[in-house]
Design an enzyme around this catalytic site. Structure first.
Site, PDB file in Angstrom:
ATOM      1  N   TRP A  20      51.513  49.098  30.846  1.00  0.00           N
ATOM      2  CA  TRP A  20      51.050  49.278  32.223  1.00  0.00           C
ATOM      3  C   TRP A  20      50.969  47.978  33.010  1.00  0.00           C
ATOM      4  O   TRP A  20      50.537  46.961  32.496  1.00  0.00           O
ATOM      5  CB  TRP A  20      49.650  49.907  32.184  1.00  0.00           C
ATOM      6  CG  TRP A  20      49.013  50.064  33.513  1.00  0.00           C
ATOM      7  CD1 TRP A  20      48.213  49.154  34.149  1.00  0.00           C
ATOM      8  CD2 TRP A  20      49.122  51.175  34.398  1.00  0.00           C
ATOM      9  NE1 TRP A  20      47.811  49.644  35.378  1.00  0.00           N
ATOM     10  CE2 TRP A  20      48.352  50.885  35.555  1.00  0.00           C
ATOM     11  CE3 TRP A  20      49.792  52.404  34.323  1.00  0.00           C
ATOM     12  CZ2 TRP A  20      48.236  51.779  36.625  1.00  0.00           C
ATOM     13  CZ3 TRP A  20      49.669  53.287  35.394  1.00  0.00           C
ATOM     14  CH2 TRP A  20      48.903  52.973  36.520  1.00  0.00           C
ATOM     15  N   ASN A  28      49.719  46.652  37.211  1.00  0.00           N
ATOM     16  CA  ASN A  28      49.371  46.950  38.601  1.00  0.00           C
ATOM     17  C   ASN A  28      49.133  45.663  39.377  1.00  0.00           C
ATOM     18  O   ASN A  28      50.044  44.829  39.401  1.00  0.00           O
ATOM     19  CB  ASN A  28      48.254  47.997  38.737  1.00  0.00           C
ATOM     20  CG  ASN A  28      46.923  47.648  38.116  1.00  0.00           C
ATOM     21  OD1 ASN A  28      46.830  47.480  36.905  1.00  0.00           O
ATOM     22  ND2 ASN A  28      45.865  47.580  38.907  1.00  0.00           N
ATOM     23  N   ASP A  29      47.998  45.421  40.000  1.00  0.00           N
ATOM     24  CA  ASP A  29      47.842  44.425  41.059  1.00  0.00           C
ATOM     25  C   ASP A  29      48.494  43.071  40.796  1.00  0.00           C
ATOM     26  O   ASP A  29      48.261  42.442  39.762  1.00  0.00           O
ATOM     27  CB  ASP A  29      46.357  44.149  41.293  1.00  0.00           C
ATOM     28  CG  ASP A  29      45.617  45.348  41.861  1.00  0.00           C
ATOM     29  OD1 ASP A  29      46.215  46.424  41.966  1.00  0.00           O
ATOM     30  OD2 ASP A  29      44.427  45.196  42.177  1.00  0.00           O
ATOM     31  N   THR A  38      41.279  42.030  39.331  1.00  0.00           N
ATOM     32  CA  THR A  38      41.926  41.201  40.338  1.00  0.00           C
ATOM     33  C   THR A  38      41.032  40.053  40.805  1.00  0.00           C
ATOM     34  O   THR A  38      39.819  40.198  40.908  1.00  0.00           O
ATOM     35  CB  THR A  38      42.362  42.070  41.527  1.00  0.00           C
ATOM     36  OG1 THR A  38      43.489  42.845  41.130  1.00  0.00           O
ATOM     37  CG2 THR A  38      42.748  41.251  42.735  1.00  0.00           C
ATOM     38  N   ARG A  77      34.467  43.337  44.759  1.00  0.00           N
ATOM     39  CA  ARG A  77      35.555  42.910  43.884  1.00  0.00           C
ATOM     40  C   ARG A  77      36.679  42.175  44.625  1.00  0.00           C
ATOM     41  O   ARG A  77      36.690  42.049  45.826  1.00  0.00           O
ATOM     42  CB  ARG A  77      36.135  44.129  43.175  1.00  0.00           C
ATOM     43  CG  ARG A  77      36.693  45.224  44.098  1.00  0.00           C
ATOM     44  CD  ARG A  77      37.283  46.340  43.243  1.00  0.00           C
ATOM     45  NE  ARG A  77      37.785  47.446  44.024  1.00  0.00           N
ATOM     46  CZ  ARG A  77      37.108  48.564  44.287  1.00  0.00           C
ATOM     47  NH1 ARG A  77      35.863  48.682  43.877  1.00  0.00           N
ATOM     48  NH2 ARG A  77      37.660  49.550  44.971  1.00  0.00           N
ATOM     49  N   ASP A  78      37.629  41.710  43.813  1.00  0.00           N
ATOM     50  CA  ASP A  78      38.913  41.148  44.254  1.00  0.00           C
ATOM     51  C   ASP A  78      38.759  39.863  45.072  1.00  0.00           C
ATOM     52  O   ASP A  78      39.234  39.772  46.211  1.00  0.00           O
ATOM     53  CB  ASP A  78      39.713  42.173  45.069  1.00  0.00           C
ATOM     54  CG  ASP A  78      39.892  43.495  44.361  1.00  0.00           C
ATOM     55  OD1 ASP A  78      39.728  43.527  43.126  1.00  0.00           O
ATOM     56  OD2 ASP A  78      40.193  44.509  45.029  1.00  0.00           O
ATOM     57  N   GLU A 122      40.373  46.883  49.462  1.00  0.00           N
ATOM     58  CA  GLU A 122      40.641  46.161  48.224  1.00  0.00           C
ATOM     59  C   GLU A 122      41.554  44.976  48.513  1.00  0.00           C
ATOM     60  O   GLU A 122      42.198  44.892  49.559  1.00  0.00           O
ATOM     61  CB  GLU A 122      41.306  47.081  47.191  1.00  0.00           C
ATOM     62  CG  GLU A 122      40.458  48.258  46.754  1.00  0.00           C
ATOM     63  CD  GLU A 122      41.102  49.047  45.638  1.00  0.00           C
ATOM     64  OE1 GLU A 122      40.512  49.099  44.543  1.00  0.00           O
ATOM     65  OE2 GLU A 122      42.187  49.612  45.849  1.00  0.00           O
ATOM     66  N   TRP A 126      48.394  55.064  44.044  1.00  0.00           N
ATOM     67  CA  TRP A 126      47.425  55.580  43.088  1.00  0.00           C
ATOM     68  C   TRP A 126      47.409  57.106  43.018  1.00  0.00           C
ATOM     69  O   TRP A 126      46.928  57.685  42.039  1.00  0.00           O
ATOM     70  CB  TRP A 126      46.027  55.053  43.406  1.00  0.00           C
ATOM     71  CG  TRP A 126      45.790  53.671  42.895  1.00  0.00           C
ATOM     72  CD1 TRP A 126      45.543  52.548  43.628  1.00  0.00           C
ATOM     73  CD2 TRP A 126      45.784  53.242  41.521  1.00  0.00           C
ATOM     74  NE1 TRP A 126      45.395  51.453  42.812  1.00  0.00           N
ATOM     75  CE2 TRP A 126      45.526  51.861  41.514  1.00  0.00           C
ATOM     76  CE3 TRP A 126      45.978  53.899  40.310  1.00  0.00           C
ATOM     77  CZ2 TRP A 126      45.454  51.112  40.327  1.00  0.00           C
ATOM     78  CZ3 TRP A 126      45.910  53.162  39.129  1.00  0.00           C
ATOM     79  CH2 TRP A 126      45.648  51.791  39.151  1.00  0.00           C
TER      80      TRP A 126
END
Length: 557
Positions: free
Chosen positions: A86, A88-89, A148, A210-211, A259, A351
């Site tokens: 997998w 993602n970001d 992230t 977050r992030d 995000e 998503w």
């Protein structure tokens, strides 16, 4: 004001066995026959248009137009994907000694195990990538997985880890609580150590927190962090990357949970007197007939507060599959060039269906091609314009063209047929005097079925992309997958230019020099690829058509 402090730091970490990896990389490179080729930014190789400043040397390495052996049906040819499992970001790249260091969120335990970590890849040209393994491992310090954040090169040793140390502040989540932790690297980003006393920022009781995206504010001698806090972007400042002070918030309703924020400057229309701040965040556009994407505002930043020049946001990409994007500049360029444009890359997925894509040997989609973004006045408004980074021209094979011809309900004349699933189309459409058509269709097919259509409507000045669920498993992706995605971009003197990058399971469309882009995951049948064009409502003109095969980029694993 909220204040977050990092306690006494001491080294803790690990080392990766680089010698074995290097040997494998060299062996793979010999077999593949692909050397690191560079466009605008490497220290090796080079092809295609260049910006001035630090320039790479030319590489004579041959190109390969064959897929990787054992590639699955949907495996891209020149887009970055993990070897397995997998992704993602994206995490914003940085440059050290002529090498770009880039990380993406990775889950080797997918689908049974949870949690992401930072997987490391390097490049000299932002086109060819070399796997370096996991740089920050998950579940090692009791604070959860590694999500992230952002990494910066601390050139002035403000954090005390040494001049030129790489400092990463990342979100860790444990039992549903999101906190920010600090990791640092003294070997140029290959391995990281967790700081004692983490987290560097303790959650104040927020559900979404977050992030962190950190930039250096040289004008004020400070570090600035943008943090996603639900429907708000919180702004923080620090002198040494350890002690963070909340200074303001930028709140916007109607875009869902924000995000992956970003904050940067660009010169509007290349004019240093019009230097402009941009604040961006990944957002949900459902309320305005879109899906998720990257929203942004232009305005001013005074060191503590961002003030938009217009409350209405814009979107960096109008497609269904451009999310969690990061942008960065090239520090080697002189200031006027560095402020004129910067690079961008996004996660090519959504998503809504990310976990249902019928891929087999890896999951999580892919990264977009690297784009160069500029701030340009479009229809009276500062607008981010995206173009494929010039280094991609190193992948170009021998182009085939078709001359100007009528586009009718029955289609165009004979067009060059794609030899594989990785190519670029450069198309000019026109409503010439005497033409009575409204909409032009560029149909992309494979295995005898059209899987995507790129269209342009001259009456509505709108470019659009639609997708068909033509393979088993695509029906599980839901209605979002087949919804049409569109973007307005008026013709220029009656003509519209489309540049379309196709790579097995993705289509990226650049309209009128990148004034609009539409990025889409696609799922074609296996078999012979095909391209056709038509104008179902009457006659239009296909002014020019060029097909260019693109070389396979085989990452050194």
């Amino acid at each position: 004001m909220q204040r977050y402090s990092l306690r006494t730091l001491s080294p803790r970490g690990r080392w990766i066995a680089a010698a074995v990896a290097l040997a494998l990389v060299l062996a793979a490179a010999a077999v593949i026959g692909l050397a690191g080729r560079s466009g605008d930014g490497g220290t090796q190789g080079g092809a295609g248009p260049q910006r001035s400043g630090t320039q790479p040397a030319q590489s004579d390495a041959p190109k390969s137009f064959s897929r990787p052996e054992g590639a699955s049906q949907f495996r891209p040819s020149y887009h970055l994907t993990p070897a397995k499992e997998w992704m993602n970001d994206p995490q914003r790249p940085f440059l050290l000694d002529g090498v770009w260091h880039y990380y993406y969120l990775y889950n080797a335990d997918h689908p049974e195990g949870n949690g992401t970590e930072w997987f490391h890849v390097t490049s000299t040209d932002l086109v060819h990538w070399k796997d370096e393994g996991v740089a920050i491992e998950k579940f090692k310090n009791g604070l959860g997985d590694i999500e992230t954040g952002s990494a910066v090169v601390d050139q002035d040793n403000t954090a005390g880890f040494g001049k030129g140390a790489v400092v990463a502040v990342v979100t860790q989540q444990d039992k549903g609580v999101q906190r920010q932790s600090l990791f640092y690297s003294t070997d140029k980003g290959y391995t990281f150590k967790a700081a004692d006393g983490n987290p560097v920022m303790e959650n104040p009781g927020a559900q979404h927190w977050r992030d962190p995206k950190i930039i250096r504010d040289e004008a004020r001698g400070q570090w600035v962090m943008a943090l996603a806090e639900g429907e708000k972007i919180g702004l923080y400042t620090s002198q040494e990357l350890k002690d963070w002070r909340y200074v303001s918030g930028f709140e916007r309703k109607g875009l869902g949970i924000l995000e992956c924020p970003d904050l940067f400057q660009l010169d509007l229309d290349g004019d240093p007197a019009k230097r402009t701040w941009v604040l961006a965040a990944s957002a949900n556009g459902t309320a305005e007939g879109r899906t998720t994407g990257v929203a942004y505002w232009t305005g001013t930043f005074d060191g503590t507060r961002f003030t938009p020049s217009n409350d209405k946001h814009q979107w960096l990409d109008a497609g269904a599959d451009f999310y969690a994007a990061v942008t960065w500049d090239d520090p080697r360029l002189p200031e006027n060039e560095r402020m004129a444009s910067r690079h961008a890359i996004g996660w090519m997925n959504n998503w809504t269906y990310a976990r249902q894509l019928p891929t087999t040997d890896w999951q999580g989609g892919a990264d977009s091609i690297v784009r160069d973004i500029r701030l340009k006045t479009v229809q009276g408004r500062p607008t981010l314009v995206s173009t494929p980074t010039p280094a991609l021209s190193a992948l170009d094979g021998e182009a085939k063209t078709a001359g100007s011809q009528a586009l009718t309900p029955g289609g165009a004349g004979e067009l060059p047929a794609p030899a594989g699933g990785a190519y670029r189309l450069d198309v000019t459409l026109e409503r010439a005097p005497g033409d009575d058509g409204t909409e032009a269709l560029l149909k992309l097919g494979s295995g005898g079925a059209d899987y995507a259509t790129v269209g342009y409507n001259f009456e509505e000045s709108t470019a659009w992309v639609s997708r068909a669920a033509v393979v088993p498993g695509a029906e599980a992706l839901g209605p979002l997958f087949t919804e049409r995605r569109s973007a307005q971009s008026p013709p220029r003197s009656g003509s519209v230019n489309l540049t379309v990058f196709v790579d097995y399971s993705s289509v990226e469309v650049f309209v009128n020099g990148g004034e609009q882009t539409l990025t889409s995951v696609v799922l074609p049948r296996s078999g012979q690829p095909a391209v056709s064009a038509a104008s179902p409502g009457g006659k239009l003109t296909l002014k020019s058509f060029r097909y260019t095969p693109l070389a396979t980029v085989l990452a050194a694993r």
